[in-house]
Design a protein around this motif. Structure first.
Motif, PDB file in Angstrom:
ATOM      1  N   UNK A   1       0.857  -1.207   0.000  1.00  0.00           N
ATOM      2  CA  UNK A   1       0.000   0.000   0.000  1.00  0.00           C
ATOM      3  C   UNK A   1       0.892   1.255   0.000  1.00  0.00           C
ATOM      4  N   UNK A   2       0.630   2.151  -0.965  1.00  0.00           N
ATOM      5  CA  UNK A   2       1.352   3.426  -0.960  1.00  0.00           C
ATOM      6  C   UNK A   2       0.714   4.322   0.101  1.00  0.00           C
ATOM      7  N   UNK A   3       1.530   4.669   1.099  1.00  0.00           N
ATOM      8  CA  UNK A   3       0.982   5.403   2.235  1.00  0.00           C
ATOM      9  C   UNK A   3       0.543   6.818   1.864  1.00  0.00           C
ATOM     10  N   UNK A   4       0.992   7.305   0.722  1.00  0.00           N
ATOM     11  CA  UNK A   4       0.614   8.681   0.359  1.00  0.00           C
ATOM     12  C   UNK A   4      -0.489   8.746  -0.708  1.00  0.00           C
ATOM     13  N   UNK A   5      -1.049   7.597  -1.072  1.00  0.00           N
ATOM     14  CA  UNK A   5      -2.198   7.574  -1.993  1.00  0.00           C
ATOM     15  C   UNK A   5      -3.468   7.875  -1.197  1.00  0.00           C
ATOM     16  N   UNK A   6      -4.465   8.526  -1.804  1.00  0.00           N
ATOM     17  CA  UNK A   6      -5.732   8.703  -1.075  1.00  0.00           C
ATOM     18  C   UNK A   6      -6.364   7.345  -0.732  1.00  0.00           C
ATOM     19  N   UNK A   7      -7.136   7.304   0.335  1.00  0.00           N
ATOM     20  CA  UNK A   7      -7.899   6.085   0.659  1.00  0.00           C
ATOM     21  C   UNK A   7      -8.902   5.830  -0.470  1.00  0.00           C
ATOM     22  N   UNK A   8      -9.138   4.564  -0.784  1.00  0.00           N
ATOM     23  CA  UNK A   8     -10.083   4.267  -1.875  1.00  0.00           C
ATOM     24  C   UNK A   8     -11.530   4.532  -1.434  1.00  0.00           C
ATOM     25  N   UNK A   9     -11.800   4.414  -0.117  1.00  0.00           N
ATOM     26  CA  UNK A   9     -13.139   4.708   0.431  1.00  0.00           C
ATOM     27  C   UNK A   9     -12.972   5.790   1.493  1.00  0.00           C
ATOM     28  N   UNK A  10     -14.011   6.616   1.701  1.00  0.00           N
ATOM     29  CA  UNK A  10     -13.871   7.643   2.747  1.00  0.00           C
ATOM     30  C   UNK A  10     -13.632   7.016   4.125  1.00  0.00           C
ATOM     31  N   UNK A  11     -12.731   7.628   4.873  1.00  0.00           N
ATOM     32  CA  UNK A  11     -12.531   7.223   6.275  1.00  0.00           C
ATOM     33  C   UNK A  11     -13.154   8.341   7.107  1.00  0.00           C
ATOM     34  N   UNK A  12     -14.256   8.011   7.796  1.00  0.00           N
ATOM     35  CA  UNK A  12     -14.992   9.021   8.543  1.00  0.00           C
ATOM     36  C   UNK A  12     -14.455   9.164   9.964  1.00  0.00           C
ATOM     37  N   UNK A  13     -14.841  10.265  10.592  1.00  0.00           N
ATOM     38  CA  UNK A  13     -14.377  10.541  11.954  1.00  0.00           C
ATOM     39  C   UNK A  13     -14.868   9.473  12.923  1.00  0.00           C
ATOM     40  N   UNK A  14     -16.019   8.904  12.606  1.00  0.00           N
ATOM     41  CA  UNK A  14     -16.520   7.861  13.504  1.00  0.00           C
ATOM     42  C   UNK A  14     -17.301   6.826  12.707  1.00  0.00           C
ATOM     43  N   UNK A  15     -17.461   5.666  13.314  1.00  0.00           N
ATOM     44  CA  UNK A  15     -18.229   4.584  12.682  1.00  0.00           C
ATOM     45  C   UNK A  15     -18.917   3.831  13.817  1.00  0.00           C
ATOM     46  N   UNK A  16     -20.225   3.586  13.679  1.00  0.00           N
ATOM     47  CA  UNK A  16     -20.923   3.035  14.850  1.00  0.00           C
ATOM     48  C   UNK A  16     -20.548   1.597  15.160  1.00  0.00           C
ATOM     49  N   UNK A  17     -20.567   1.305  16.462  1.00  0.00           N
ATOM     50  CA  UNK A  17     -20.454  -0.064  16.959  1.00  0.00           C
ATOM     51  C   UNK A  17     -21.781  -0.735  16.600  1.00  0.00           C
ATOM     52  N   UNK A  18     -21.729  -1.958  16.064  1.00  0.00           N
ATOM     53  CA  UNK A  18     -22.979  -2.622  15.646  1.00  0.00           C
ATOM     54  C   UNK A  18     -23.153  -3.956  16.361  1.00  0.00           C
ATOM     55  N   UNK A  19     -24.405  -4.270  16.744  1.00  0.00           N
ATOM     56  CA  UNK A  19     -24.651  -5.611  17.287  1.00  0.00           C
ATOM     57  C   UNK A  19     -24.699  -6.606  16.125  1.00  0.00           C
ATOM     58  N   UNK A  20     -24.493  -7.900  16.403  1.00  0.00           N
ATOM     59  CA  UNK A  20     -24.633  -8.920  15.364  1.00  0.00           C
ATOM     60  C   UNK A  20     -26.080  -8.922  14.882  1.00  0.00           C
ATOM     61  N   UNK A  21     -26.271  -9.088  13.576  1.00  0.00           N
ATOM     62  CA  UNK A  21     -27.629  -9.011  13.017  1.00  0.00           C
ATOM     63  C   UNK A  21     -28.492 -10.183  13.506  1.00  0.00           C
ATOM     64  N   UNK A  22     -27.860 -11.356  13.739  1.00  0.00           N
ATOM     65  CA  UNK A  22     -28.664 -12.509  14.205  1.00  0.00           C
ATOM     66  C   UNK A  22     -29.167 -12.262  15.624  1.00  0.00           C
ATOM     67  N   UNK A  23     -28.277 -11.784  16.492  1.00  0.00           N
ATOM     68  CA  UNK A  23     -28.724 -11.557  17.879  1.00  0.00           C
ATOM     69  C   UNK A  23     -29.753 -10.434  17.943  1.00  0.00           C
ATOM     70  N   UNK A  24     -29.602  -9.445  17.066  1.00  0.00           N
ATOM     71  CA  UNK A  24     -30.598  -8.370  17.041  1.00  0.00           C
ATOM     72  C   UNK A  24     -31.947  -8.922  16.568  1.00  0.00           C
TER      73      UNK A  24
END
Ligand code: T4K
Length: 376
Positions: A1-24
């Motif tokens: 990985x070239x460390x100075x290339x832009x990320x291919x997907x946006x990296x946001x300031x936060x990302x929610x913690x998610x429960x497992x879909x089966x347990x939900x």
């Protein structure tokens, strides 16, 4: 990985913690079978109990979000006149006062914690002051001892905005045990959440009773509506998410702690980039990783760095800019004068929150830091 290339997907300031879909799905099935979707159902009752245990508080009331919880907390405490608060916070803090026709009085903040400066509070107290309304910004505890002392000597209530401080402890004591009431936000961007949601914690049963009534239209019994309440209830589906996520909090905090340490290590020697120090004797929860940028030394201003990082698909946030005291709705208040809030104004111009969430790979942190280093 070239460390100075832009990320291919946006990296946001936060990302929610998610429960497992089966347990939900299992919990959703229970809710469906019960046909009780809201109005203090089993899931909400269970979550209130589990959260009170987790936070070591005797009384807790769940809400549909942190903002409504704050608005109603002002009524629970019967606040009036003026309330001393911080300008360095999210809009919701100060708006909660305005919605209650209370006058915000802004107090400047400390250089190192960004929290309300307890040494300045006393000079802002007038005969109209009813409460202190400090915020544990970025989960860093306010100087609770000094604030309590000022409050007690002046007969004031203390309402803490602990939106960011879920799970934080001071000298082993849970943060919710300080003040009269604390508010925790359970918005999806927080380390622990119920999609949208929030809670108030109290040390006295009558405060919970009043909060429970105010969030349910002021209804006190089948034939009795005691006061003009609102609708601040959390529903069963959101409570189910909260039940499933509670066990995941310790691991989420541990991962964030590691990421924070990596950021600190990789940015510590970049001229003009300042990271916040760990608070002493505090069990921290690492909700945000915030840097301060000194243009003279780094070469770019905060706003220039924010724009540059966007080009690399790194989506940061200027928490908390603009300062609440500079919003058009508050800037004409005497306490909003920039001269009286020099620290808060300077800090709001220079802070930037970098991506931080448990699932953020260490390789992404290394890449973000390499890019920041390369831009100067
Ligand atoms: N007091 C304080 C001190 C607060 O910070 C807050 C809220 C409150 C009171 C009020 O509590 P609540 O009423 O919200 O419970 C966010 C949050 O909406 C807000 O809850 C939070 N503070 C504030 C600091 O940040 P934004 O406008 O920055 O959020 P947003 O939508 O830009 O989200 C940030 C990033 O997170 C996005 O770029 C992508 C990611 N994200 C976000 C959401 C909502 C996801 O990946 N998934 C999602 O569902 O305000």
């Amino acid at each position: 990985m070239n460390l100075l290339e832009p990320f291919s997907q946006p990296v946001y300031v936060s990302q929610p913690l998610l429960p497992g879909i089966e347990e939900l799905t299992k919990l959703v099935k229970l809710i469906w079978d019960s046909k009780q979707l809201t109005n203090n159902g089993k899931m909400v009752q269970q979550l209130e109990k589990e959260l009170a245990e987790f936070l070591h508080v005797p009384y807790l009331s769940l809400f549909c979000n942190g903002t409504v919880a704050l608005q109603l907390a002002c009524q629970v405490l019967r606040l009036s006149g003026e309330v001393i608060t911080t300008p360095f916070t999210f809009a919701a803090t100060v708006h909660a006062l305005a919605w209650n026709h209370l006058k915000p009085v802004f107090c400047d903040i400390e250089e190192d914690t960004f929290n309300m400066n307890p040494d300045l509070v006393e000079s802002l107290i007038t005969p109209e002051t009813s409460a202190l309304f400090p915020v544990h910004v970025f989960g860093r505890p306010c100087n609770v001892v000094k604030l309590q002392d000022v409050a007690e000597r002046n007969g004031l209530k203390v309402l803490y905005d602990a939106a960011h401080a879920f799970g934080v402890k001071i000298n082993g004591q849970d943060i919710a045990s300080f003040g009269d009431v604390s508010m925790f936000s359970f918005h999806a961007t927080k380390i622990y959440h119920t999609v949208e949601g929030g809670a108030l914690t109290f040390n006295h049963p009558y405060l919970k009773e009043r909060a429970d009534s105010l969030k349910n239209f002021g209804i006190r019994g089948t034939d009795h509506v005691a006061e003009p309440g609102s609708n601040g209830k959390l529903n069963e589906l959101q409570a189910a998410v909260g039940i499933l996520l509670l066990d995941k909090v310790p691991e989420e905090i541990a991962r964030r702690k590691e990421i924070t340490a990596l950021y600190r290590q990789m940015l510590s020697d970049v001229p003009g980039i300042k990271t916040m120090k760990e608070s002493e004797n505090v069990f921290a929860n690492y909700p945000y990783f915030v840097i301060q940028i000194d243009k003279k030394e780094y070469g770019l201003s905060r706003d220039e760095l924010y724009e540059k990082l966007k080009e690399y698909n790194i989506i940061t946030r200027k928490y908390f800019y603009p300062l609440c005291s500079n919003f058009p709705c508050y800037r004409d208040l005497p306490s909003a004068d920039r001269q009286r809030l020099p620290v808060a104004n300077r800090i709001a111009e220079t802070v930037l929150a970098l991506p931080l969430y448990g699932q953020l790979p260490h390789s992404a942190v290394e890449k973000i830091c390499t890019i920041i280093r390369s831009l100067r």
